[in-house]
Design a protein around this motif. Sequence first.
Motif, PDB file in Angstrom:
ATOM      1  N   ARG A  99      15.891  21.284  56.926  1.00  0.00           N
ATOM      2  CA  ARG A  99      16.966  22.111  56.526  1.00  0.00           C
ATOM      3  C   ARG A  99      17.798  22.194  57.897  1.00  0.00           C
ATOM      4  O   ARG A  99      18.934  22.094  58.007  1.00  0.00           O
ATOM      5  CB  ARG A  99      16.832  23.292  55.824  1.00  0.00           C
ATOM      6  CG  ARG A  99      16.477  23.187  54.352  1.00  0.00           C
ATOM      7  CD  ARG A  99      16.333  24.650  53.856  1.00  0.00           C
ATOM      8  NE  ARG A  99      15.903  24.320  52.384  1.00  0.00           N
ATOM      9  CZ  ARG A  99      14.663  24.777  51.919  1.00  0.00           C
ATOM     10  NH1 ARG A  99      13.576  25.300  52.646  1.00  0.00           N
ATOM     11  NH2 ARG A  99      14.186  24.713  50.830  1.00  0.00           N
ATOM     12  N   LEU A 100      17.084  22.471  58.994  1.00  0.00           N
ATOM     13  CA  LEU A 100      17.545  22.676  60.242  1.00  0.00           C
ATOM     14  C   LEU A 100      18.287  21.390  60.832  1.00  0.00           C
ATOM     15  O   LEU A 100      19.173  21.370  61.662  1.00  0.00           O
ATOM     16  CB  LEU A 100      16.800  23.348  61.234  1.00  0.00           C
ATOM     17  CG  LEU A 100      16.216  24.710  61.004  1.00  0.00           C
ATOM     18  CD1 LEU A 100      15.052  25.162  61.797  1.00  0.00           C
ATOM     19  CD2 LEU A 100      17.410  25.696  61.033  1.00  0.00           C
ATOM     20  N   SER A 101      17.846  20.095  60.552  1.00  0.00           N
ATOM     21  CA  SER A 101      18.033  19.023  60.897  1.00  0.00           C
ATOM     22  C   SER A 101      19.428  18.545  60.537  1.00  0.00           C
ATOM     23  O   SER A 101      20.237  17.788  61.249  1.00  0.00           O
ATOM     24  CB  SER A 101      17.286  17.762  60.697  1.00  0.00           C
ATOM     25  OG  SER A 101      17.633  17.507  59.250  1.00  0.00           O
ATOM     26  N   GLY A 102      19.744  18.954  59.561  1.00  0.00           N
ATOM     27  CA  GLY A 102      21.354  18.701  59.099  1.00  0.00           C
ATOM     28  C   GLY A 102      21.364  17.159  58.453  1.00  0.00           C
ATOM     29  O   GLY A 102      22.351  16.579  58.432  1.00  0.00           O
ATOM     30  N   ALA A 103      20.168  16.819  58.114  1.00  0.00           N
ATOM     31  CA  ALA A 103      20.226  15.343  57.783  1.00  0.00           C
ATOM     32  C   ALA A 103      20.970  15.133  56.421  1.00  0.00           C
ATOM     33  O   ALA A 103      20.696  16.178  55.536  1.00  0.00           O
ATOM     34  CB  ALA A 103      18.609  14.868  57.622  1.00  0.00           C
ATOM     35  N   THR A 104      21.409  14.172  56.195  1.00  0.00           N
ATOM     36  CA  THR A 104      22.384  13.657  54.948  1.00  0.00           C
ATOM     37  C   THR A 104      21.602  12.566  54.195  1.00  0.00           C
ATOM     38  O   THR A 104      22.052  12.430  53.258  1.00  0.00           O
ATOM     39  CB  THR A 104      23.733  13.520  55.298  1.00  0.00           C
ATOM     40  OG1 THR A 104      24.038  12.688  56.404  1.00  0.00           O
ATOM     41  CG2 THR A 104      24.321  14.849  55.860  1.00  0.00           C
ATOM     42  N   SER A 105      20.904  11.878  54.792  1.00  0.00           N
ATOM     43  CA  SER A 105      20.143  10.752  54.147  1.00  0.00           C
ATOM     44  C   SER A 105      18.542  10.869  54.422  1.00  0.00           C
ATOM     45  O   SER A 105      18.301  11.416  55.450  1.00  0.00           O
ATOM     46  CB  SER A 105      20.788   9.344  54.485  1.00  0.00           C
ATOM     47  OG  SER A 105      20.339   9.278  55.837  1.00  0.00           O
ATOM     48  N   ILE A 106      17.771  10.159  53.519  1.00  0.00           N
ATOM     49  CA  ILE A 106      16.404  10.218  53.861  1.00  0.00           C
ATOM     50  C   ILE A 106      16.283   9.454  55.083  1.00  0.00           C
ATOM     51  O   ILE A 106      15.085   9.696  55.761  1.00  0.00           O
ATOM     52  CB  ILE A 106      15.806   9.210  52.632  1.00  0.00           C
ATOM     53  CG1 ILE A 106      16.126  10.296  51.182  1.00  0.00           C
ATOM     54  CG2 ILE A 106      14.351   9.152  52.761  1.00  0.00           C
ATOM     55  CD1 ILE A 106      15.538   9.322  50.097  1.00  0.00           C
ATOM     56  N   GLY A 107      16.941   8.380  55.390  1.00  0.00           N
ATOM     57  CA  GLY A 107      16.641   7.699  56.633  1.00  0.00           C
ATOM     58  C   GLY A 107      17.126   8.679  57.673  1.00  0.00           C
ATOM     59  O   GLY A 107      16.130   8.819  58.782  1.00  0.00           O
ATOM     60  N   ASP A 108      18.015   9.337  57.679  1.00  0.00           N
ATOM     61  CA  ASP A 108      18.214  10.283  58.732  1.00  0.00           C
ATOM     62  C   ASP A 108      17.049  11.442  58.989  1.00  0.00           C
ATOM     63  O   ASP A 108      16.905  11.867  60.332  1.00  0.00           O
ATOM     64  CB  ASP A 108      19.543  11.111  58.616  1.00  0.00           C
ATOM     65  CG  ASP A 108      20.823  10.053  58.746  1.00  0.00           C
ATOM     66  OD1 ASP A 108      20.672   9.035  59.573  1.00  0.00           O
ATOM     67  OD2 ASP A 108      21.987  10.850  58.445  1.00  0.00           O
ATOM     68  N   TYR A 112      14.872  11.948  62.223  1.00  0.00           N
ATOM     69  CA  TYR A 112      14.748  13.333  62.777  1.00  0.00           C
ATOM     70  C   TYR A 112      13.461  13.533  62.891  1.00  0.00           C
ATOM     71  O   TYR A 112      12.750  14.122  63.848  1.00  0.00           O
ATOM     72  CB  TYR A 112      15.375  14.459  61.984  1.00  0.00           C
ATOM     73  CG  TYR A 112      15.377  15.742  62.644  1.00  0.00           C
ATOM     74  CD1 TYR A 112      16.057  16.095  63.767  1.00  0.00           C
ATOM     75  CD2 TYR A 112      14.531  16.661  61.997  1.00  0.00           C
ATOM     76  CE1 TYR A 112      15.897  17.288  64.106  1.00  0.00           C
ATOM     77  CE2 TYR A 112      14.205  17.860  62.749  1.00  0.00           C
ATOM     78  CZ  TYR A 112      15.082  18.233  63.684  1.00  0.00           C
ATOM     79  OH  TYR A 112      15.078  19.433  64.134  1.00  0.00           O
ATOM     80  N   LEU A 113      12.400  13.597  61.947  1.00  0.00           N
ATOM     81  CA  LEU A 113      11.003  13.986  62.079  1.00  0.00           C
ATOM     82  C   LEU A 113      10.303  13.241  62.915  1.00  0.00           C
ATOM     83  O   LEU A 113       9.501  13.656  63.822  1.00  0.00           O
ATOM     84  CB  LEU A 113      10.418  13.934  60.619  1.00  0.00           C
ATOM     85  CG  LEU A 113      10.833  14.828  59.758  1.00  0.00           C
ATOM     86  CD1 LEU A 113      10.357  14.662  58.118  1.00  0.00           C
ATOM     87  CD2 LEU A 113      10.547  16.281  60.001  1.00  0.00           C
ATOM     88  N   GLY A 114      10.720  11.982  63.039  1.00  0.00           N
ATOM     89  CA  GLY A 114       9.847  11.015  64.052  1.00  0.00           C
ATOM     90  C   GLY A 114      10.149  11.341  65.441  1.00  0.00           C
ATOM     91  O   GLY A 114       9.169  11.187  66.206  1.00  0.00           O
TER      92      GLY A 114
END
Length: 135
Positions: A99-108, A112-114
């Motif tokens: 949620r904090l990452s702001g990712a808009t796709s599974i790839g993003d 981010y996690l990686g």
Amino acid sequence: MSLFEAVQTRRAELRKDATQVTGFKILTLLVGELETLTKGKGLEITDEKVVAVIKKLIKSNDETIKLCDGDARLTAENQELQAFLPSEMSEDALRDALRLSGATSIGDAMKYLGQHFAGQYDKGTASRVAKELVS
């Protein structure tokens, strides 16, 4: 201090104690695996690589332990290795991070996690949580 440096420090400590041969040997194997993995390839020994090789060694030992109906030496090796593994993030912690990452796709989300939590999460669980949040 990187995880690889921590392994090397622990290995040096164990080398001085004749009662810790098993721990010294498994950490020597770990260092050798990591150096072989990166040698001549211009790759850095990252915490993520250290965690991946530790998990591989533990999995191999676990399979042998099952086949041999238990093995005290392999169990001791696994305990030494597990001391270097970061605790895995819970599903709630993964949700919060994504949620904090702001990712808009599974790839993003996975990228981010990686980058920020390498080796600290189960990839299958992370993928499932990412699908829930970005769909």
